[in-house]
Design an enzyme around this catalytic site. Structure first.
Site, PDB file in Angstrom:
ATOM      1  N   ASP A 209      65.521  31.736  33.609  1.00 54.02           N
ATOM      2  CA  ASP A 209      64.357  32.613  33.658  1.00 54.02           C
ATOM      3  C   ASP A 209      63.095  31.835  33.327  1.00 54.02           C
ATOM      4  OD1 ASP A 209      63.366  35.482  33.717  1.00 54.02           O
ATOM      5  OD2 ASP A 209      62.760  34.929  31.691  1.00 54.02           O
ATOM      6  N   GLU A 270      78.623  17.358  32.100  1.00 52.53           N
ATOM      7  CA  GLU A 270      79.839  17.123  31.318  1.00 52.53           C
ATOM      8  C   GLU A 270      80.983  18.035  31.780  1.00 52.53           C
ATOM      9  OE1 GLU A 270      79.253  17.394  27.122  1.00 52.53           O
ATOM     10  OE2 GLU A 270      77.295  16.380  27.184  1.00 52.53           O
TER      11      GLU A 270
END
Length: 551
Positions: A209, A270
């Protein structure tokens, strides 16, 4: 025909060309009988979403919140608000989504928190506590006024006085939504820790956002004046909001944001097959910002802007937006949309005559699905729902309440999903919903369209199935064709396969000439449209489209 050989659920770049379905949780399905949608309701309806042929769902905020801005004011990033259920309900939803082959993207609202968040409660308590510098605090001017001229998108100054600290704090939105200070590395670490929490729970991505709002100018310089952009859409539309009268050079889109987005991407990398889509609201600079945020493969995967969220559904406008993106963003990716939870539903923006709504709804998804980029659908648009016209006393949106009657706010696109036309509350809830179910939506309910081959819902399914069946539709190149006619004409090409699309978005028949030079090989029937190809000319009725394979 180059058939798609790898399902979107099974490869790292699944997001490239993906179709994302946005769910507004409090308006989707209520199972608790309190008039508010919840996570169990989403789980219940996931098979319906999967039946549309989408690749992922995007959930608007469901975190703990006082709900001053319907969940975009967070008090705990790592828990579910009780009105939506529990973390266990979220985990069950994830299991069902995975079973159905759906990815799950969640809204990450990290530019600000609620003023009830423990971080802010501590920060405002004194000037020397451990979190004193976690928010944007500033001294008043000698006369006691705010530090500068920055404005809030939701009306009034972008600063609020706090009597305990005897300082002002910054808020880009509501007074109860103080801005985090991303210049503080501890804030970045804390935010990223909450992101890791959801990654460990298996979410596939994040919709960020107001992604260009994270940093502010350290010197707190005044924004210069700016003539309102008449084409502006979204929260800073100039016709009602003085926010658009400033050139927002200093209260957002600061260069330091690039470094944080790299940290965010490094965390996602990751984990396998994760993605980000950023919301960029930056006025005329939006495409430049998108280019900066998506380039190099080390920041955001994709962004969307408000370019197609305005009232203009014309060949000229769409071509202008797409061409500008292609020119500005050379190695990034875009997510196109016609509707979301912040703007008037596109059927009401694009159509003045109600009888045209089904036709335009079908044409709009055909255009959207043909563009190069990922696409985002907003719940209910697959039914052709128009904007609801609500009375002032029914409004819940603070933005609409603040600017009424010049602007009616965002509640008109947030009314409950209509599942059964003849059921109480359209089978959304057994109680009175938080927003009323519009009577004009009932004939458009899911069960009223489910078995109608000519419905808007059926057209969405057929269109998305076609888009998903061909690699060229997912990430193939896109080239506009030169024409002096008021039509949208372009090709999509990949690995020796080329498709031609011609759209007539006007209310008059047109003839697209010159197609004899394009080597039309096979006409592709597009449900609901009936162009005629004769002697190298393409004859299109009003609101019509043509598709063919070239070769």
């Amino acid at each position: 025909m180059a058939e798609k050989t790898i399902d979107a659920a099974g490869y790292a770049d699944w997001w490239r060309g993906a179709v994302i379905y946005q769910i507004y949780p409090r308006s989707f399905q209520d199972t608790a009988g309190d008039g508010l949608g919840d996570l169990r309701g989403i789980t219940l309806r996931l098979p319906y979403i999967a039946s549309l042929g989408v690749d992922a769902v995007w959930l608007s905020p469901f975190f703990k919140s006082p709900m001053a801005d319907m969940g975009y004011d967070v008090t705990d990033y790592c828990d579910v608000d009780p009105i939506f259920g529990t973390l266990g309900d979220f985990d069950e939803m994830m299991v069902e989504a995975k079973r159905l082959g759906l990815k799950v993207i969640i809204d990450q609202v990290i530019s600000h928190t609620s003023d009830q968040h423990p971080w802010f409660v501590e920060s405002r308590s004194s000037r020397d506590n451990a979190k004193a510098d976690w928010y944007v605090w500033a001294e008043p001017k000698p006369d006691g006024t705010a530090p500068n001229n920055w404005l809030s998108i939701f009306g009034g100054p972008g600063w609020e006085w706090d009597g305990v600290r005897r300082q002002y704090y910054m808020h880009n939105f509501l007074i109860s939504q103080p801005d985090l200070n991303f210049h503080n590395p501890d804030v970045q670490d804390a935010v990223l820790a909450t992101v890791r929490f959801w990654l460990e729970r298996g979410v596939d991505g994040f919709r960020l956002d107001t992604v260009n709002f994270y940093f502010h100018d350290r010197e707190l310089r005044n924004n210069p004046p700016h003539e309102p952009d008449p084409d502006s859409v979204g929260l800073d539309a100039p016709e009602t909001n003085p926010y658009g009268m400033q050139n927002h050079l200093y209260d957002k889109t600061q260069p330091e944001n690039i470094g944080f987005l790299r940290r965010f991407r490094a965390l996602l990398d990751e984990y396998d097959n994760r993605t980000t889509v950023g919301e960029v609201g930056d006025g005329p600079r939006s495409l430049k910002t998108v280019a900066a945020y998506t380039s190099g493969g080390d920041k955001l995967h994709m962004c969307y802007t408000f370019d197609l969220l305005g009232p203009d559904f014309t060949a000229t406008h769409i071509r202008k937006c797409v061409t500008a993106f292609q020119k500005a963003v050379t190695d990034g990716w875009v997510c196109w949309a016609f509707s979301n939870h912040d703007v008037q539903r596109h059927i009401s923006r694009f159509v003045e005559i109600p009888e045209e709504r089904p036709r335009v709804a079908k044409l709009a998804i055909s255009v959207l699905a043909s563009l190069r980029g990922s696409i985002c659908l907003y719940q209910g648009e697959e039914l052709g729902l128009p904007e609801a016209d609500l009375a002032f006393e029914d409004l819940r949106d603070p933005y609409g309440i603040r600017f009424w009657p010049a602007f009616k706010g965002r509640d008109g696109c947030r009314t409950p999903m209509v599942w059964e036309g003849a059921a109480s509350q359209a089978a959304f809830s057994t109680a009175k919903p938080w927003l009323p179910v519009p009577p004009e939506h009932l004939p458009l309910a899911v069960d009223m369209q489910e078995h109608d081959a000519g419905s808007v819902l059926a057209h969405y399914r057929q269109t998305l199935a076609f888009r998903k069946s061909l690699d060229v539709m997912l990430d193939g190149g896109m080239t506009f064709l030169d024409t002096n006619q008021d039509v949208l004409a372009f090709t999509r090409e990949k690995d020796g396969e080329t498709l031609l699309f011609v759209f007539n978005l006007t209310r008059e028949p047109v003839v697209f000439t010159g197609a004899e030079h394009l080597n039309v090989n096979e006409l592709i029937a597009w449900p609901g449209f009936s162009p005629v190809y004769a002697d190298g000319d393409i004859h299109l009725d009003a609101l019509d489209m043509f598709c063919a394979r070239l070769g």
